[in-house]
Design a protein around this motif. Structure first.
Motif, PDB file in Angstrom:
ATOM      1  N   THR A 167     -24.281  13.344  24.469  1.00  0.00           N
ATOM      2  CA  THR A 167     -23.378  14.444  24.842  1.00  0.00           C
ATOM      3  C   THR A 167     -23.510  14.875  26.300  1.00  0.00           C
ATOM      4  N   ASN A 218     -19.058  17.901  20.496  1.00  0.00           N
ATOM      5  CA  ASN A 218     -18.761  16.558  20.001  1.00  0.00           C
ATOM      6  C   ASN A 218     -19.192  16.461  18.537  1.00  0.00           C
ATOM      7  N   ASN A 225      -7.642  11.741  28.647  1.00  0.00           N
ATOM      8  CA  ASN A 225      -9.065  11.416  28.580  1.00  0.00           C
ATOM      9  C   ASN A 225      -9.563  11.799  27.186  1.00  0.00           C
ATOM     10  N   HIS A 238     -12.362  11.443  25.956  1.00  0.00           N
ATOM     11  CA  HIS A 238     -13.714  12.004  26.022  1.00  0.00           C
ATOM     12  C   HIS A 238     -13.697  13.450  26.518  1.00  0.00           C
ATOM     13  N   LYS A 239     -12.554  13.927  26.940  1.00  0.00           N
ATOM     14  CA  LYS A 239     -12.452  15.336  27.318  1.00  0.00           C
ATOM     15  C   LYS A 239     -11.711  16.088  26.208  1.00  0.00           C
ATOM     16  N   THR A 289     -14.525  13.015  22.034  1.00  0.00           N
ATOM     17  CA  THR A 289     -15.457  11.898  21.921  1.00  0.00           C
ATOM     18  C   THR A 289     -16.453  12.151  23.047  1.00  0.00           C
ATOM     19  N   HIS A 333     -19.102  12.367  26.249  1.00  0.00           N
ATOM     20  CA  HIS A 333     -19.113  11.805  27.599  1.00  0.00           C
ATOM     21  C   HIS A 333     -20.163  10.705  27.742  1.00  0.00           C
ATOM     22  N   GLY A 359     -15.737   6.242  27.866  1.00  0.00           N
ATOM     23  CA  GLY A 359     -14.598   7.115  27.626  1.00  0.00           C
ATOM     24  C   GLY A 359     -13.472   6.294  27.055  1.00  0.00           C
ATOM     25  N   VAL A 376     -14.326   4.364  20.541  1.00  0.00           N
ATOM     26  CA  VAL A 376     -14.071   5.723  21.017  1.00  0.00           C
ATOM     27  C   VAL A 376     -12.788   6.265  20.373  1.00  0.00           C
TER      28      VAL A 376
END
Lengths: 442, 480
Positions: A93, B79, B263, B265-266, B270, B272, B278, B326
């Protein structure tokens, strides 16, 4: 209330009061009303139990086949401890290590990753990872054309066709010229290379083991490239370099490729991880992140991202690459794999993969249905010819629970009867017997 | 105690941490002439030593489950663990060359995720093959270029990028073979329309915008901007780094954007991963759909298929299908949040940001005093008399177990301190952050040297970054 959103009615009221608006929707007052009338056709909120049911349903629609093919994605064994470690929240994370005082964990494993990549490739310096082997190769092309201020790159035809496609795509939009060097009997045609190499060429991209699994003599290109001051770019499966002659030993300027075969699970093609390594001389032309060693205010050894003046967040439109975050957690994955398998285990897994591939090829040839496409040393992919049709091979394999070979006619009409097989240390003798058995009874 | 060992420093010759089965397959020696001359000096450690080492190394990292990350333009939200469990399922560990008929579940995940992203963004279709935000930008710009090329409109060689844009925007423009033209922002960071009109012309391929922009302001003239750009023959690219506040509220596609990236991952949680993996899906309006990169996942009569040929595609930009692992996590998140809660995600992130802004603007310089979206920018401390910089403030926050905000970005403010508190943070956490920020501002006044010398409690203190660049030590062998 919803489990990921902690705001109570009371919280919202208090916060709005501090802000000085009466309704949360007032925070969006400047957005034109015409944009705000949404009625979204999206699924309803699922509880965890419902999520599991949904994915049970999806999982049942997949049929997991035992692969007898690699071709850029290798089914190696992943030791249990890796998942446990990479899923620690401190790794999973965390953010990109821009604040080094609280990112020493990430920075340290990047440093270890760079050390492992340089050990395997025999190069001076590696970056902190790339998206995949194909995009890493395209970035190596940019590095060469940028460093040499030349617009043209030569690419051997024996490079994996997916990598060739990515190179061609990147080159087209950047306005670079790609010329392919012909192949001769499964390897790069040296004469054709010499004919095409000149002082307009920034470098040559070759792959070893190449797409057919054949181990190429990439060192032979060093001298002619020295004459024209071009760069030698070698793409290799990183794990294979635990055994094979390294790009560094053969005079490569840039070593690139995929590191997936250091234990990264297949996961339908990604995330995998690319690597890029080079010489000290070209270090400052490298794309991506690089971690270096320094000292803190108390003189303690510490790690930090360095040489950032190359990167997009500093150079903006003058940067030679736009790469930002890529595959950091996979760099940790590969680092732990290379650690727990270690000096002996990485070699053993690769040697056993080669043994299995060689045994598979021999047994398949013995059935009379296949013959070697090339008489050359291969590693863990092997190309065989057959009169059987690709449709028959594919459906027969699936019927028996196997993923059969990649049909190369898909990429080249001249290879309409050639199939690319592969095996890893995970394939047992019984599995190989069963797979070969299909072709014996025909 | 501080753990400072490298894995190579605990290596002992001959030690092993693995076992592989004896397969009974005969050995096939590789010719010595093809082998490397000396073995790679990889670590030799036991399984437990490996676990201890990487556990101890992990303690030197921050993480979302430890504390708050108010990182502007990064959307460091919680997350969820379930995402990870689902992605780890054995049924998804499949070879990417399996025929479509045997991977209908995988392809359904791909197709459904792109469908939901299309619905949330107002674009018509997405590729999920792009690996990250910057990769998505590059792919989007390739699409822009091919669109003009195919129309024979070859003089469109420039892309407009505002001065407040993420650094990847101009870099991606260069890599896609464009020249970037910078337009100045208004004082509130929005596009200066008159300036824009000056540069619009028949050499402009399009414009890249982040909306809300990097100072957290919604581009309220977006409809007019879109009309101007389209009239001039250009396309609009939406940088999705700041999509979170608009989730379920408004859609880039409705604003006139033709191409965008997201994104995962943002906005879609999901993780970082310390800098990846990502995923940067690229969406387009229908008239650009044929340009999406190969391979293309399609749905035909309830069957999912893979189109490896897609003749009009920009080409191929990944070896296989991108970071599908991802995507599985993002799909899990999309299903969990669902129709009922998407707009709350956007709204609560904006609520959190405005609440912090109003609670600190008496002590920190607020150049744009207006309702912001998910993030906003302070230009350092209000009282600059003690010469305590944004860097000092950031480093002092480390002593209070807070990850610093994004600093010195955007470049439009000299002492930028860019704060983004995601919706998953509670009022209690935010109040605590506000109290810490106030305390640091107070310290800057009463004991500036304390702040300038921070941090004190981290595993290492401020680093000599110049030294690292002057004499690069980039691998273990350089140390020995």
């Amino acid at each position: 209330m919803f489990k990921y959103l902690p705001h109570t009615e009371h919280d919202i009221k208090e916060m709005l009061q501090v802000i000085g608006v009466s309704d949360i929707n007032d925070l969006f007052h400047e957005i034109p009303q015409s944009l705000k009338n949404l009625d979204l056709d999206v699924p309803s909120s699922h509880s965890e139990l419902e999520i599991h049911r949904r994915f049970d349903e999806l999982a049942a629609k997949n049929r997991k086949l035992i692969p007898f093919v690699g071709a850029g994605a290798y089914d190696h064994y992943t030791p249990s401890i890796i998942r446990h470690l990479i899923e620690r929240q401190e790794y999973l994370t965390s953010y990109t290590p821009y604040q080094p005082e609280i990112s020493q964990g990430t920075l340290q494993y990047i440093f270890e990753f760079q050390s492992i990549v340089t050990e395997l490739t025999g190069m001076d310096v590696a970056n902190a990872s790339m998206y995949d082997g194909a995009t890493a190769t395209a970035e190596a092309m940019f590095m060469a054309t940028g460093a040499k201020r030349r617009n043209k790159i030569l690419v051997s035809s024996t490079v994996n066709p997916n990598i060739k496609q990515v190179i061609a795509t990147y080159a087209h939009y950047r306005g670079l010229e790609v010329a392919f060097v012909a192949e001769q009997d499964g390897i790069t045609d040296a004469a054709d290379f010499l004919a095409k190499n000149d002082k307009d060429v920034a470098g040559l991209i070759v792959q070893s083991p190449n797409f057919y699994g054949i181990i190429e003599d990439v060192g032979q290109f060093r001298a002619p490239l020295d004459e024209t001051k071009g760069l030698l770019i070698v793409n290799s499966d990183l794990a294979s370099l635990s055994i094979l002659k390294t790009p560094g030993e053969q005079g490569a300027d840039i070593a690139v490729g995929d590191a997936q075969s250091l234990g990264v699970p297949l996961q339908y093609g990604g995330p995998y991880i690319g690597y890029l390594a080079t010489t000290s001389k070209l270090m400052r032309k490298m794309p991506g992140r690089i971690c270096g060693v320094t000292r803190d205010a108390d003189g303690k050894r510490a790690f930090v991202l360095t040489l950032q003046a190359r990167e997009q967040h500093i150079r903006r439109d003058k940067a030679n690459s736009n790469i930002c975050s890529n595959q950091s957690l996979l760099a940790l994955f590969v680092t732990i794999y290379s650690t727990v398998m270690g000096k002996q285990g990485v070699v053993e897994a690769q040697q056993k993969s080669h043994d299995a591939t060689a045994h598979l090829a021999q047994r398949l040839i013995a059935t009379g249905q296949f013959e070697a496409a090339f008489d050359r040393p291969f590693f863990k992919d092997v190309a065989l010819r057959s009169k059987l049709s690709p449709e028959v091979i594919e459906s027969t394999c699936i019927e028996h629970g196997f993923l059969g070979p990649l049909w190369l006619g898909r990429y080249d009409d001249n290879l309409a009867d050639v199939f690319l097989f592969g095996a890893t240390e995970k394939r047992t003798k019984d599995e190989i017997d069963a797979f070969v058995g299909i072709w014996e009874v025909r | 105690m501080y753990y400072d060992k490298l894995i190579f420093e605990i290596s002992t010759p001959g030690r092993k941490g693995y076992s592989l089965p004896d397969t009974g397959i005969p050995a096939a020696p590789i010719d010595a002439s093809l082998q490397r001359t000396a073995p790679a000096e990889l670590p030799e450690v036991s399984e437990l030593e490996t676990l201890r080492h990487y556990t101890n190394v992990s303690f030197k990292n921050f993480g979302i489950e430890k504390g708050f990350y108010p990182l502007g333009s990064c959307t460091m939200k919680y997350n969820p663990k379930i995402n990870q469990d689902i992605a780890n399922r054995e049924a998804f560990q499949i070879h990417p060359l399996q025929p479509a008929s045997t991977v209908q579940g995988m392809l359904e995940i791909y197709y459904e995720t792109q469908r939901i992203l299309s619905e949330l963004s107002g674009l018509d279709t997405f590729t999920l093959n792009s690996y990250a935000g910057a990769h998505g930008e590059l792919v989007g710009l390739m699409i822009m270029k091919k669109y003009h090329e195919d129309r024979g409109d070859l003089k469109r060689t420039k892309v407009i990028v505002p001065d407040s844009a993420h650094g990847t925007n101009p870099a991606s423009a260069t890599v896609a073979g464009f020249e970037s033209v910078e337009v100045k922002s208004n004082k509130d960071g929005t596009v200066h329309i008159e300036d824009l009109k000056q540069v619009l012309g028949d050499d402009i391929a399009g414009i890249m915008l982040t909306n809300p922009n990097t100072v957290g302001m919604f581009e309220k003239d977006i409809l007019a901007i879109a009309e101007l750009v389209h009239e001039a023959g250009g396309l609009l690219y939406y940088d999705g780094a700041n999509l979170n506040p608009l989730l379920g509220v408004a859609r880039p596609g409705d604003m006139g954007f033709d191409i965008m990236h997201i994104n995962l991952h943002k906005t879609f949680s999901t993780p970082h991963g310390g800098g990846g993996p990502g995923s940067g899906p690229v969406g387009v309006k229908a008239f650009l759909a044929d340009y999406l990169p190969r391979p293309v996942v399609k749905k035909e009569n309830d069957q999912y298929t893979i189109d490896y040929d897609a003749p009009d595609a920009i080409g191929q930009i990944s070896h296989f299908f991108g970071n599908i692992g991802v995507v599985v996590k993002a799909y899990t998140y999309l299903l969990t949040v669902g129709k009922e809660h998407f707009s709350e995600v956007g709204k609560f992130s904006v609520l959190n940001a405005n609440y912090i802004k109003e609670s600190l603007k008496d002590l920190y310089e607020l150049p744009i005093d207006d309702i912001c979206k998910h993030e906003f920018v302070f230009n350092g401390l209000k009282d600059k008399s003690a010469h305590v910089t944004t860097l000092d403030v950031a480093k002092r926050l480390l002593d209070y177990d807070v990850h610093p905000p994004t600093i010195y970005f955007p470049l439009v403010f000299k002492e930028a301190l860019m704060i983004e508190p995601p919706e998953t943070e509670s009022k209690q956490t935010i109040d605590q952050f506000i109290a810490i920020m106030r305390k640091v501002a107070e310290e800057a006044k009463t004991d500036p040297d304390l702040v300038k010398g921070a941090p004190y409690t981290t595993v290492v203190r401020r680093l000599d970054e110049a030294q690292a660049a002057r004499n690069p030590i980039v691998k273990y062998r350089d140390l020995t």
